[in-house]
Design an enzyme around this catalytic site. Structure first.
Site, short mmCIF file in Angstrom:
data_model
loop_
_atom_site.label_atom_id
_atom_site.label_comp_id
_atom_site.label_asym_id
_atom_site.label_seq_id
_atom_site.Cartn_x
_atom_site.Cartn_y
_atom_site.Cartn_z
N SER A 1 -0.29 14.40 -15.03
CA SER A 1 -1.54 14.36 -15.80
C SER A 1 -1.89 15.73 -16.38
O SER A 1 -1.62 16.77 -15.75
CB SER A 1 -2.66 13.92 -14.87
N ASP B 1 0.86 -1.18 0.00
CA ASP B 1 0.00 0.00 0.00
C ASP B 1 0.90 1.23 0.00
O ASP B 1 1.65 1.46 0.96
CB ASP B 1 -0.87 -0.05 1.26
N TYR C 1 -8.55 15.18 -8.18
CA TYR C 1 -7.57 14.37 -8.91
C TYR C 1 -6.43 15.28 -9.42
O TYR C 1 -5.25 15.02 -9.18
CB TYR C 1 -8.25 13.64 -10.08
N ARG D 1 -8.43 -0.50 -20.55
CA ARG D 1 -9.04 0.60 -19.81
C ARG D 1 -10.29 0.11 -19.09
O ARG D 1 -11.12 -0.58 -19.70
CB ARG D 1 -9.52 1.66 -20.81
N GLU E 1 -4.62 16.88 -16.21
CA GLU E 1 -5.58 17.46 -15.26
C GLU E 1 -4.93 18.49 -14.35
O GLU E 1 -5.64 19.23 -13.67
CB GLU E 1 -6.24 16.35 -14.44
N HIS F 1 -4.73 8.26 -22.19
CA HIS F 1 -4.05 7.16 -22.89
C HIS F 1 -4.91 5.92 -22.74
O HIS F 1 -5.27 5.53 -21.64
CB HIS F 1 -2.64 6.94 -22.35
N SER G 1 -7.15 6.56 -10.56
CA SER G 1 -7.00 7.20 -11.88
C SER G 1 -8.25 7.90 -12.40
O SER G 1 -8.21 8.49 -13.47
CB SER G 1 -6.51 6.16 -12.90
N LEU H 1 3.36 4.96 -11.07
CA LEU H 1 2.06 4.94 -11.74
C LEU H 1 0.94 4.68 -10.73
O LEU H 1 -0.21 4.49 -11.13
CB LEU H 1 2.06 3.84 -12.81
N ALA H 2 1.30 4.64 -9.46
CA ALA H 2 0.29 4.33 -8.44
C ALA H 2 -0.65 5.52 -8.30
O ALA H 2 -0.22 6.62 -7.98
CB ALA H 2 0.99 4.05 -7.11
N ALA H 3 -1.92 5.29 -8.56
CA ALA H 3 -2.88 6.40 -8.46
C ALA H 3 -4.30 5.88 -8.50
O ALA H 3 -4.58 4.83 -9.07
CB ALA H 3 -2.68 7.38 -9.60
N LYS I 1 -2.47 15.41 -8.28
CA LYS I 1 -1.42 15.21 -9.30
C LYS I 1 -0.53 16.46 -9.39
O LYS I 1 0.68 16.36 -9.63
CB LYS I 1 -2.06 14.91 -10.66
P1 GDP Z 1 -10.63 11.98 -18.01
O1 GDP Z 1 -10.39 12.96 -19.12
O2 GDP Z 1 -9.37 11.47 -17.41
O3 GDP Z 1 -11.60 12.47 -16.97
O4 GDP Z 1 -11.25 10.66 -18.74
P2 GDP Z 1 -12.74 10.13 -18.86
O5 GDP Z 1 -12.70 9.08 -19.90
O6 GDP Z 1 -13.30 9.74 -17.53
O7 GDP Z 1 -13.59 11.38 -19.38
C1 GDP Z 1 -13.30 12.00 -20.62
C2 GDP Z 1 -14.41 12.97 -20.97
O8 GDP Z 1 -15.61 12.24 -21.27
C3 GDP Z 1 -14.78 13.94 -19.85
O9 GDP Z 1 -14.94 15.22 -20.41
C4 GDP Z 1 -16.14 13.42 -19.35
O10 GDP Z 1 -16.98 14.43 -18.82
C5 GDP Z 1 -16.70 12.89 -20.65
N1 GDP Z 1 -17.80 11.91 -20.47
C6 GDP Z 1 -19.03 11.96 -21.07
N2 GDP Z 1 -19.78 10.93 -20.67
C7 GDP Z 1 -19.04 10.20 -19.80
C8 GDP Z 1 -19.28 8.99 -19.07
O11 GDP Z 1 -20.34 8.39 -19.12
N3 GDP Z 1 -18.24 8.51 -18.31
C9 GDP Z 1 -17.04 9.15 -18.24
N4 GDP Z 1 -16.05 8.63 -17.49
N5 GDP Z 1 -16.78 10.31 -18.91
C10 GDP Z 1 -17.77 10.82 -19.68
#
Ligand code: GDP
Length: 286
Positions: A92, A21, A116, A150, A94, A145, A47, A43-45, A120
């Site tokens: 990230s 952990d 998040y 995924r 983000e 990525h 995500s 890479l521990a996170a 980060k």
């Molecule tokens: P992130 O960019 O790391 O947050 O990756 P995500 O795959 O979770 O989200 C990418 C984009 O898809 C974000 O702008 C979300 O708001 C949008 N999105 C739209 N619908 C969905 C959904 O049903 N699930 C997720 N995870 N994201 C969504």
């Protein structure tokens, strides 16, 4: 606590896993001092951005504090052995929050807008600090990525999995949130390759790792349905307002000029190829 080393069946024989952990900083430090690696890739996170609102404290502990503690431990290892240690932090896009302009690069202001990104960002800043203290520390600022591995908590896999189920006649609709958000979707193995190149380069500096192209969720959906051979996708998609995030970056797109020129890094898969690989994998019988 770090448990005894294990070797699961899917690992190559030279890989030894030490389950543990990362929020147990002392145990992680002891392990690092015992294994004494030349290179550390963190890479521990937790995500998922979405999960970070549900469990902000956990995300801060794992993505922020544990990463920072790992850098301290790498410095301790280096001091103890007198051998240089290289550390690469999976940072990230983000950390940039909802940037006013696209593309972003290494000089874009750090202004996270969710727990998040905030955690980060803390780890990202700790990389710079560790570098000042003499560690060969690098932040790879990873844009999205993807791969067939995924989890469905990410929109890409949720889309390809559901589209494959619709193509097989096992599902009727795809329920999503914001279709207009734009992301720079790359191929996960490419991004991992960039991390290794970055860690092994002579100069310790931060790199944006991105394809340089962004696409909307809507474009991803259309391409996934096309890859699965399903027509009329608009009637299959329903928007659920509860899936729309309170804050959502409009356009995360990275300028990876530095990684391309200093590391010779190039993405190998374009947007359409990433989607095709994921849809094909989800269409395969299990
Ligand atoms: P992130 O960019 O790391 O947050 O990756 P995500 O795959 O979770 O989200 C990418 C984009 O898809 C974000 O702008 C979300 O708001 C949008 N999105 C739209 N619908 C969905 C959904 O049903 N699930 C997720 N995870 N994201 C969504």
């Amino acid at each position: 606590m770090i448990r005894t080393p294990v070797r699961p069946p899917f690992c190559p024989p030279e890989v030894v896993l030490h389950p543990g952990d990362v929020t147990d900083h002392d145990a992680t430090r002891r392990l690092l001092l015992e294994v004494a690696p030349d290179e550390v890739y963190n890479l521990a996170a937790v995500s998922s951005v979405a999960r970070s609102w549900q469990e902000p404290e956990l995300v801060r502990a794992v993505n922020g504090d544990a990463a920072t503690a790992l850098m301290d431990s790498a410095l301790a290892l280096q001091d103890r052995t007198g051998r240089p240690v290289r550390l690469v932090q999976a940072s990230s896009a983000e950390i940039f929050g909802s940037p006013a302009t696209a593309p972003q690069d290494e000089s874009t202001p750090i202004a996270p807008t969710n727990p998040y990104g905030e955690a980060k960002a803390r780890a990202h800043l700790a990389v710079g600090e560790a570098r000042e203290r003499g560690l060969h520390a690098v932040s790879a600022i990873l844009y999205n990525h993807e791969s067939p591995r995924r989890p469905q908590t990410f929109v890409t896999r949720k889309i390809t999995r559901t589209v494959a189920a619709i193509a097989r006649g096992e599902a009727d609709e795809l329920v999503l949130g914001n279709l207009e958000a734009r992301r720079d979707w790359g191929w996960a193995p490419d991004h991992l390759g960039a991390m290794v190149l970055a860690g092994r380069h002579d100069l310790a500096q931060d790199y944006v790792v991105a394809t340089g192209e962004s696409h909307s969720v809507r474009e991803f959906v259309a391409a996934a349905f096309a890859a699965a051979g399903v027509t009329g996708w608009e009637s299959r998609v329903r928007i659920d307002p509860t899936l729309v995030r309170p804050v959502d970056a409009a356009d995360l797109r990275g300028d990876s000029t530095r990684a391309r020129s200093a590391l010779g890094w190039r993405p190998t898969k374009a947007f359409a190829d990433v989607i095709l690989a994921m849809v094909e994998s989800d269409l395969r019988p299990r």
